[in-house]
Scaffold this active site. Structure first.
Site, short mmCIF file in Angstrom:
data_model
loop_
_atom_site.label_atom_id
_atom_site.label_comp_id
_atom_site.label_asym_id
_atom_site.label_seq_id
_atom_site.Cartn_x
_atom_site.Cartn_y
_atom_site.Cartn_z
CG HIS A 91 -9.46 0.88 -1.26
ND1 HIS A 91 -8.77 0.33 0.02
CD2 HIS A 91 -10.53 0.82 -1.14
CE1 HIS A 91 -9.86 0.29 0.74
NE2 HIS A 91 -10.91 0.48 0.10
CG MET A 114 -12.18 -2.30 3.84
SD MET A 114 -10.60 -2.14 3.08
CE MET A 114 -9.77 -1.07 4.63
CG ASP A 151 -5.13 2.86 0.55
OD1 ASP A 151 -6.12 2.19 0.46
OD2 ASP A 151 -4.07 2.27 0.98
CG MET A 199 -11.18 3.99 1.35
SD MET A 199 -9.64 3.73 2.29
CE MET A 199 -8.66 3.98 0.99
CG ASP A 237 -6.70 -2.40 2.37
OD1 ASP A 237 -5.55 -2.40 3.08
OD2 ASP A 237 -7.04 -1.75 1.68
CG HIS A 257 -4.00 -1.30 -2.07
ND1 HIS A 257 -5.05 -1.94 -2.49
CD2 HIS A 257 -4.36 -0.54 -0.92
CE1 HIS A 257 -6.08 -1.51 -1.77
NE2 HIS A 257 -5.76 -0.76 -0.84
CG MET A 297 -8.21 7.72 2.22
SD MET A 297 -7.20 7.62 3.50
CE MET A 297 -6.66 5.82 3.83
CB SER A 343 -0.93 -0.10 1.16
OG SER A 343 -1.50 1.20 1.28
#
Ligand code: DX5
Ligand code: ZN
Length: 227
Positions: A64, A135, A33, A66, A173, A31, A35, A6
């Site tokens: 990913h 998750m 992330d 979010m 994850d 990966h 946000m 990540s």
């Protein structure tokens, strides 16, 4: 078995160099992330950042999201170099149109489920996705402790995959280290996101090699062959 470091745990002040370091580590995916400060109480980075690191690695970009409004981000991330985009099942009625939009963009589709959400929420979508992300922490931050109560969800995801004859990957994850990765592998996971445990190691390459060895030793498919 897929290992996906990540990038959230990398050193952003040397982002390009970090992307090259992951590329050479023996990891399979990167990966990323995303946000938005609304779906989760933190902000990470956007499409411009992903576009900037894209030329520095050939690794598959597992994005990913979010985010409360992924619909405004799908095209920008597709253009920035995402190979897969993961949306959250907690978005409710938005999920179905988002899946189709990601497919239209020619990208792989992932669906994530948070620890407090019942795994039954993902069942209606299993035939339409490439990956199910279970998750194992509440999303928003790296470095949290693995929530063991999420393991039965991995087992359920694996049982559904077998019973329904589907091929989606099962990704975990949050709080993944050599010990928790082994537990998840035995429960049926095949794709492992790890931030702190890999980037916190002195050698990323050695950490990836060690995790792969442990996953191999805990791969239920190989255990069947050994019998
Ligand atoms: C959590 C993110 C994770 C995070 C994992 O919100 O989705 O991908 O970076 O970090 P670790 O491995 O440190 O728990
Ligand atoms: Zn993530």
């Amino acid at each position: 078995m897929i290992i996906a470091p990540s990038f959230l745990s990398s050193d952003f002040s040397h982002a390009a160099k970090e992307a090259r370091r992951v590329d050479k580590s023996g990891a399979d995916w990167l990966h990323l992330d995303i946000m938005d400060g609304h779906f989760v109480p933190n902000i990470s980075f956007g499409p411009a950042f992903v576009k900037f690191i894209r030329p520095h690695t050939k690794l598959f970009f597992d994005v990913h999201l979010m985010c409360s409004k992924p619909e405004i981000l799908l095209e920008p991330f597709a253009k920035a170099g995402a190979d897969e985009m993961i949306i959250h099942v907690e978005l409710g009625e938005q999920v179905e149109p988002l899946i189709w939009k990601i497919k239209q963009l020619g990208k792989k589709v992932g669906l994530a489920v948070n620890p407090p959400t019942n795994i039954s929420a993902v069942e209606p979508f299993l035939e339409k996705i490439d990956l199910l992300l279970v998750m194992t922490v509440n999303p928003g931050f790296g470095g949290q402790t693995f929530i063991h109560e999420c393991l039965p969800k991995v087992q359920q995801a694996e049982a559904w995959r077998r019973e329904k004859g589907l091929r989606y990957q099962i990704e975990v994850d949050g709080g993944i280290n050599n010990e928790t990765a082994a537990e998840c592998a035995r429960a049926g996971a095949d794709t492992f996101v790890a931030g702190t445990s890999l980037f916190g190691a002195r050698s990323l390459k050695a950490a990836v090699t060690k995790m792969r060895k442990i996953l191999h030793a805990n791969d239920p498919a190989l255990a069947d062959l050994k019998v």
